[in-house]
Design a protein around this motif. Structure first.
Motif, PDB file in Angstrom:
ATOM      1  N   SER A   1      11.872   4.860  14.345  1.00 17.00           N
ATOM      2  CA  SER A   1      12.990   5.466  14.868  1.00 17.00           C
ATOM      3  C   SER A   1      14.296   5.043  13.867  1.00 17.00           C
ATOM      4  O   SER A   1      14.556   3.704  13.784  1.00 17.00           O
ATOM      5  CB  SER A   1      13.234   5.184  16.267  1.00 17.00           C
TER       6      SER A   1
ATOM      7  N   THR B   1      16.698   2.403  16.189  1.00 17.95           N
ATOM      8  CA  THR B   1      16.010   1.009  16.392  1.00 17.95           C
ATOM      9  C   THR B   1      15.618   0.229  14.934  1.00 17.95           C
ATOM     10  O   THR B   1      15.664  -1.023  15.073  1.00 17.95           O
ATOM     11  CB  THR B   1      14.970   1.267  17.302  1.00 17.95           C
ATOM     12  N   HIS B   2      15.234   0.842  14.019  1.00 19.35           N
ATOM     13  CA  HIS B   2      14.417   0.338  12.851  1.00 19.35           C
ATOM     14  C   HIS B   2      15.411   0.466  11.747  1.00 19.35           C
ATOM     15  O   HIS B   2      14.928  -0.386  10.596  1.00 19.35           O
ATOM     16  CB  HIS B   2      13.303   1.008  12.753  1.00 19.35           C
TER      17      HIS B   2
END
Length: 465
Positions: free
Chosen positions: A335, A338-339
């Motif tokens: 994602s 988030t990443h």
């Protein structure tokens, strides 16, 4: 305009290739032609500003860059586009050092200087990310040609501002131009940039790559020897041998190598693995842009006067390493939120801490008649760093991708995607390592504490109208 151009044309390349009908193998020359002219002529461009007056060299660089951009915009063939890009590089080599040296000689009062360099550092650090967004918007809604035409608007505003606001400064006694130094320095830099570019296209073992790199190193060694012996050197060695300036130049160059991984491989990942459009990819980099702007202006105006450049540049390099390490956790179906996003924010804060204080320190205390060539060294280190990053990280990523696929049978789409991401994360690991080494070396080189007030005032120019 100069920093934008590093990435805005990259976004336009696929459309330009389809329109003009050139091959994949030829596509790299649209980038390389600019890099070769720009990188090899920077020191000469900086010294020309010192000799003939920075205002008029700045205006000439702007006008020439605009004309070259217009020629590229109307290009009807691959050759014409490559020639226009090379011409952009020639005038960019005049424009970039003149712009920075004008800041150096105009803002000599410490608080004003810190504010000016904070803004300059924010633009230098975020321009590449803005170029991705602007290039995507112009290519998708207008044409790839507008990625070149847009420079006419930037140049027009800047020329008017320069004519109204700037005063020209030139030395009372004009020194002679160092011809042997100009030839060895320019050709040596050309050899390095061409060698690294050729390595990215072929391999490090290629004969032309090796010959170019060896010739570049030999000529630059001869250049250093010459600079110690001539009366009016192109690059007085006292400029780079100062610990603060040398450490700042090194920080800029090493960061240039490592930062390349963010823009190239993360752009590939967002578009090819996460399915982002060019515009969405540009928007994805905006949080990093905002973080750079905040960090650069805050560090330069609030922190640098209190702690000096050493802890700021060192912390910025450490944050760069942390952000790169975070990116090594991406997978084909990760994602963005988030990443990728947290890494971009951390790296943005780090880049602002690196660029604004380093660019300021790299030109601090330089005699007015050397401001142009000292400024040119900033751009030279960025350009050489970017060229090394292009070749080194591209080679490492491609090798990692190939190794991952070996022995795994028929390459399915999922396997190919996973292998590509493995290549990207390998590049991110190497970038993190480069940042970490830079943090240790540059922190050791930079002096602790705030530079003495008299070093800030040393650059006050004697204005000649």
């Amino acid at each position: 305009m100069v920093v934008l151009d590093a990435t805005i044309v990259n976004i336009a390349l696929p459309s330009a290739q389809k329109d003009l009908g050139f091959s994949d193998a030829s596509r790299q020359w649209i980038i390389t032609a600019y890099a070769l002219a720009f990188g090899s002529l920077l020191l000469l461009g900086g010294r020309i500003g010192d000799l003939f007056g920075r205002k008029w060299v700045f205006v000439a660089g702007l006008a020439g860059f605009a004309v070259a951009s217009a020629l590229g915009g109307v290009a009807q063939s691959f050759g014409m586009l490559v020639a226009a890009r090379a011409l952009q590089g020639v005038f960019g080599a005049m424009l970039a050092p003149a712009a920075l040296s004008l800041l150096t000689t105009t803002f000599t009062e410490p608080a004003e200087r810190n504010k000016a360099f904070g803004i300059f550092g924010a633009i230098a650090g975020s321009g590449a990310a803005v170029g991705l967004l602007l290039g995507g918007v112009l290519t998708e809604y207008l044409s790839w040609r507008w990625c070149l035409y847009v420079n006419l608007a930037f140049a027009g505003v800047a020329v008017v501002g320069a004519l109204i606001l700037l005063t020209n400064s030139r030395p009372a006694e004009k020194p002679k131009l160092d011809i042997p130094g100009t030839i060895t320095g320019s050709v040596g830099l050309f050899g390095l940039v061409y060698g690294f570019s050729h390595a990215a296209e072929t391999s490090w073992a290629n004969g032309t790559t090796i010959a170019s790199l060896v010739a570049g190193v030999v000529l630059l060694a001869a250049f250093v020897v010459l600079q110690q012996r001539v009366a009016h050197p192109l690059l007085p060695l006292r400029i780079v041998l100062d610990r603060d300036r040398g450490g700042s130049y090194l920080a800029i160059g090493l960061s240039g190598i490592a930062i390349f991984g963010v823009f190239l491989f993360l752009t590939y990942y967002l578009q090819q693995n996460l399915g982002f459009s060019p515009i969405k990819t540009g928007l994805a980099f905006l949080p990093m842009t905002f973080a750079i702007m905040f960090s650069a202006t805050t560090s330069q105006t609030k922190l640098l006067p209190k702690v000096g450049p050493r802890p700021l540049v060192g912390s910025g390099l450490v944050l760069g390493a942390i952000g790169m390490l975070y990116l090594t956790g991406i997978s084909p179906d990760s994602s963005y939120a988030t990443h990728v996003l947290p890494a971009l924010i951390v790296m943005g804060l780090g880049f602002g801490l690196i660029f604004a204080p380093a660019i300021s320190s790299a030109t601090l205390g330089v005699d007015p008649h050397d401001a142009g060539v000292a400024s040119a060294m900033v751009n030279t280190m960025q350009q050489i760093g970017g060229s090394i990053g292009t070749a080194l990280l591209s080679t490492l990523a491609a090798s990692a991708t190939t190794s991952y696929l070996q022995g795994k049978g028929r390459p399915t789409p999922d396997l190919v995607a996973t292998a590509a991401v493995h290549g990207y994360t390998t590049a991110f690991y190497w970038s993190a390592a480069i940042f970490a080494v830079a943090a240790v070396v540059c922190t050791a080189l930079l002096r602790p504490g705030v530079p003495a007030a008299e070093r800030v005032g040393a650059g006050a120019p004697a204005m000649a109208h």
